[in-house]
Design a protein around this motif. Structure first.
Motif, mmCIF file in Angstrom:
data_model
loop_
_atom_site.group_PDB
_atom_site.id
_atom_site.type_symbol
_atom_site.label_atom_id
_atom_site.label_comp_id
_atom_site.label_asym_id
_atom_site.label_seq_id
_atom_site.Cartn_x
_atom_site.Cartn_y
_atom_site.Cartn_z
ATOM 1 N N LYS A 160 0.874 -1.170 0.000
ATOM 2 C CA LYS A 160 0.000 0.000 0.000
ATOM 3 C C LYS A 160 0.908 1.216 0.000
ATOM 4 O O LYS A 160 1.784 1.331 0.856
ATOM 5 N N PRO A 161 0.746 2.133 -0.948
ATOM 6 C CA PRO A 161 1.694 3.247 -1.082
ATOM 7 C C PRO A 161 1.875 4.040 0.200
ATOM 8 O O PRO A 161 0.938 4.207 0.996
ATOM 9 N N TRP A 162 3.106 4.518 0.394
ATOM 10 C CA TRP A 162 3.465 5.315 1.557
ATOM 11 C C TRP A 162 2.506 6.489 1.725
ATOM 12 O O TRP A 162 2.042 6.783 2.831
ATOM 13 N N SER A 163 2.192 7.171 0.633
ATOM 14 C CA SER A 163 1.388 8.393 0.699
ATOM 15 C C SER A 163 -0.017 8.153 1.219
ATOM 16 O O SER A 163 -0.625 9.053 1.804
ATOM 17 N N SER A 164 -0.546 6.960 1.031
ATOM 18 C CA SER A 164 -1.910 6.672 1.466
ATOM 19 C C SER A 164 -1.970 5.749 2.677
ATOM 20 O O SER A 164 -3.050 5.338 3.097
ATOM 21 N N SER A 165 -0.825 5.438 3.256
ATOM 22 C CA SER A 165 -0.774 4.551 4.416
ATOM 23 C C SER A 165 -0.817 5.344 5.713
ATOM 24 O O SER A 165 -0.362 6.490 5.774
ATOM 25 N N THR A 166 -1.351 4.732 6.758
ATOM 26 C CA THR A 166 -1.282 5.317 8.089
ATOM 27 C C THR A 166 0.136 5.136 8.622
ATOM 28 O O THR A 166 0.943 4.396 8.038
ATOM 29 N N HIS A 167 0.427 5.782 9.738
ATOM 30 C CA HIS A 167 1.756 5.614 10.330
ATOM 31 C C HIS A 167 2.014 4.148 10.649
ATOM 32 O O HIS A 167 3.118 3.631 10.397
ATOM 33 N N GLU A 168 1.012 3.464 11.189
ATOM 34 C CA GLU A 168 1.175 2.052 11.544
ATOM 35 C C GLU A 168 1.424 1.207 10.302
ATOM 36 O O GLU A 168 2.250 0.279 10.311
ATOM 37 N N GLU A 169 0.722 1.503 9.212
ATOM 38 C CA GLU A 169 0.893 0.739 7.968
ATOM 39 C C GLU A 169 2.264 0.982 7.342
ATOM 40 O O GLU A 169 2.836 0.091 6.720
ATOM 41 N N ARG A 170 2.791 2.186 7.518
ATOM 42 C CA ARG A 170 4.089 2.526 6.932
ATOM 43 C C ARG A 170 5.230 1.727 7.552
ATOM 44 O O ARG A 170 6.256 1.515 6.910
ATOM 45 N N ILE A 171 5.075 1.317 8.797
ATOM 46 C CA ILE A 171 6.145 0.573 9.471
ATOM 47 C C ILE A 171 5.756 -0.883 9.717
ATOM 48 O O ILE A 171 6.412 -1.578 10.481
ATOM 49 N N ASP A 172 4.703 -1.336 9.060
ATOM 50 C CA ASP A 172 4.229 -2.710 9.203
ATOM 51 C C ASP A 172 4.997 -3.618 8.234
ATOM 52 O O ASP A 172 4.900 -3.443 7.016
ATOM 53 N N PRO A 173 5.756 -4.590 8.736
ATOM 54 C CA PRO A 173 6.501 -5.483 7.843
ATOM 55 C C PRO A 173 5.606 -6.229 6.856
ATOM 56 O O PRO A 173 6.058 -6.618 5.772
ATOM 57 N N GLN A 174 4.331 -6.427 7.199
ATOM 58 C CA GLN A 174 3.427 -7.138 6.296
ATOM 59 C C GLN A 174 2.858 -6.232 5.210
ATOM 60 O O GLN A 174 2.104 -6.695 4.351
ATOM 61 N N ASN A 175 3.232 -4.968 5.237
ATOM 62 C CA ASN A 175 2.898 -4.053 4.148
ATOM 63 C C ASN A 175 4.138 -3.748 3.318
ATOM 64 O O ASN A 175 4.167 -2.786 2.571
ATOM 65 N N SER A 176 5.160 -4.568 3.459
ATOM 66 C CA SER A 176 6.420 -4.324 2.758
ATOM 67 C C SER A 176 6.971 -5.613 2.160
ATOM 68 O O SER A 176 6.745 -6.703 2.689
#
Length: 244
Positions: A160-176
């Motif tokens: 999920k793109p950085w620009s549209s992610s929440t802070h939690e999603e940005r550092i979630d290993p399962q979103n990377s």
């Protein structure tokens, strides 16, 4: 962000928190120069400016932040730096490397003049730095879609793109996903995607052979924290692999 060496890091860490807070308060709120800060803060009376400079850059600030926070309070600074993990920040300074996919050093990620979240920039970079270390470990420092293992060529690619992610999603290993720069570009532009079972999907309108690219791709599933199906489905919907 300017990286400090071990000597300057140790100097800052040895200073009491209230002294560091005074330096940051003078610089961020009042716009006081490095040299004048050392005339004001008794514990820094070296009068060459480098002591105050070290404190300011240790916490990720630079000239663009000078005097930008008129509503900042000394208590807010003390409270915020108390919550920052010094050892993590030291590791960040000593290992930070843009060429290895770490966040760009001069990217300003905040505009909080009320002083409520002045430290968001460094907190965000720390989170990204930690995430990269986790992702490298999870994927064995190897691109999930090819054999590239040179860390200079590996990217912590967000599903999920950085620009549209929440802070939690940005550092979630399962979103990377750990990808080389080529496969990161293919994934980011929707030319490849993944099923919930981690089979590689190819964009049928893109000619891989024409561009000298292999279409025989397999995804190497990490042993822990694999990509979450929710993020993968969002990626497939975004690029037309399935309907919402």
């Amino acid at each position: 962000m300017i990286n400090l060496d071990k000597r300057r890091i140790n100097f800052v860490k040895e200073l009491p928190l209230d002294v560091r807070a005074k330096v940051l308060y003078e610089y961020l709120k009042k716009g006081t120069s490095n040299r004048n800060i050392e005339n004001i803060v008794d514990e820094l009376r070296k009068e060459d400016g480098w002591q105050a400079w070290s404190v300011i850059h240790f916490y990720g600030f630079s000239g663009v932040h000078k005097g930008k926070y008129p509503y900042l309070t000394l208590k807010r600074v003390v409270d915020d730096i108390t919550l920052i993990q010094e050892d993590d920040l030291e590791d960040f300074h000593l290992t930070f490397n843009v060429s290895k996919g770490d966040p760009a050093p001069n990217r300003i990620l905040f505009n909080e003049k009320d002083g409520k979240d002045v430290f968001r920039n460094i907190k965000t970079r720390q989170g990204q730095h930690k995430l990269r270390k986790i992702i490298l470990q999870n994927y064995g420092s190897k691109c999930a879609m090819c054999n590239i293992q040179d860390e200079r060529l590996l990217i912590t690619s967000h599903i999920k793109p950085w620009s549209s992610s929440t802070h939690e999603e940005r550092i979630d290993p399962q979103n990377s996903i750990l990808l080389c720069k080529l496969h990161d570009a293919l994934f980011e532009n929707g030319l490849v995607s993944l099923t919930d079972e981690y089979s590689v999907l190819l964009n049928t309108e893109f000619d891989y052979d024409l561009h000298g690219l292999s279409s025989d791709l397999n995804f190497s599933i990490p042993h822990i924290e694999p990509p979450h199906p929710l993020f993968l489905r969002q990626h497939r919907i975004k690029f037309g692999y399935e309907k919402n």
